[in-house]
Design a protein around this motif. Structure first.
Motif, PDB file in Angstrom:
ATOM      1  N   TYR A 108       0.832  -1.195   0.000  1.00  0.00           N
ATOM      2  CA  TYR A 108       0.000   0.000   0.000  1.00  0.00           C
ATOM      3  C   TYR A 108       0.875   1.258   0.000  1.00  0.00           C
ATOM      4  O   TYR A 108       0.602   2.212  -0.726  1.00  0.00           O
TER       5      TYR A 108
ATOM      6  N   GLY B 154       2.988   7.762   2.812  1.00  0.00           N
ATOM      7  CA  GLY B 154       2.837   8.519   1.578  1.00  0.00           C
ATOM      8  C   GLY B 154       4.105   8.500   0.762  1.00  0.00           C
ATOM      9  O   GLY B 154       5.005   7.677   0.994  1.00  0.00           O
TER      10      GLY B 154
ATOM     11  N   LEU C 275      -5.676   1.991  -6.256  1.00  0.00           N
ATOM     12  CA  LEU C 275      -4.662   2.924  -6.757  1.00  0.00           C
ATOM     13  C   LEU C 275      -3.930   2.402  -7.988  1.00  0.00           C
ATOM     14  O   LEU C 275      -3.108   3.107  -8.563  1.00  0.00           O
TER      15      LEU C 275
ATOM     16  N   LEU D 212       0.738   4.200  -2.789  1.00  0.00           N
ATOM     17  CA  LEU D 212       0.534   5.605  -2.427  1.00  0.00           C
ATOM     18  C   LEU D 212       1.652   6.470  -2.994  1.00  0.00           C
ATOM     19  O   LEU D 212       1.401   7.546  -3.554  1.00  0.00           O
TER      20      LEU D 212
ATOM     21  N   ASP E  10      -1.923   8.585   3.201  1.00  0.00           N
ATOM     22  CA  ASP E  10      -3.083   8.080   3.932  1.00  0.00           C
ATOM     23  C   ASP E  10      -2.627   7.689   5.331  1.00  0.00           C
ATOM     24  O   ASP E  10      -1.449   7.406   5.561  1.00  0.00           O
TER      25      ASP E  10
END
Length: 109
Positions: free
Chosen positions: A24, A56, A89, A28, A35
């Motif tokens: 993740y 991030g 994403l 990002l 986030d």
């Protein structure tokens, strides 16, 4: 069990959560967004509970295996949510139609 080192501190969490968190974070960064996520783990002070992490584009996260005897921090709902967010994403790919067999003949065209 994995030790996540981030922002000058660390916390321990389950292998699958650590992997999902790193994927993740990468997604990002690729999309230049940040986030805050909450994952189960054990803090540097030894307290077990929820650890909130902001990740991030500039995040520098390290995940290393550790030997730990005790409660495992694997939460399928947290893993699924991180995977869902990562997937959202990813670049969209067009659906393709399956190729039709021509029975051994060369395709027309």
């Amino acid at each position: 069990m994995r030790r996540i080192t981030y922002a000058g501190t660390w916390f321990d969490t389950g292998d699958d959560i650590a992997e999902a968190l790193l994927y993740y974070a990468k997604a990002l960064a690729y999309n230049n967004v940040a986030d805050t996520v909450a994952v189960p783990g054990r803090s540097a002070t030894g307290d077990a509970g929820i650890v909130e992490v902001i990740i991030g584009p500039a995040s520098q996260i390290v995940s290393a295996p550790i030997e730990f005897v005790g409660e495992s921090f694997d939460d399928p709902a947290v893993i699924a949510e991180l995977e869902r967010k990562t997937s959202s994403l990813q670049p969209r790919r067009p659906l393709t139609e399956p190729e039709v067999s021509t029975g051994g003949e060369a395709p027309l065209g």
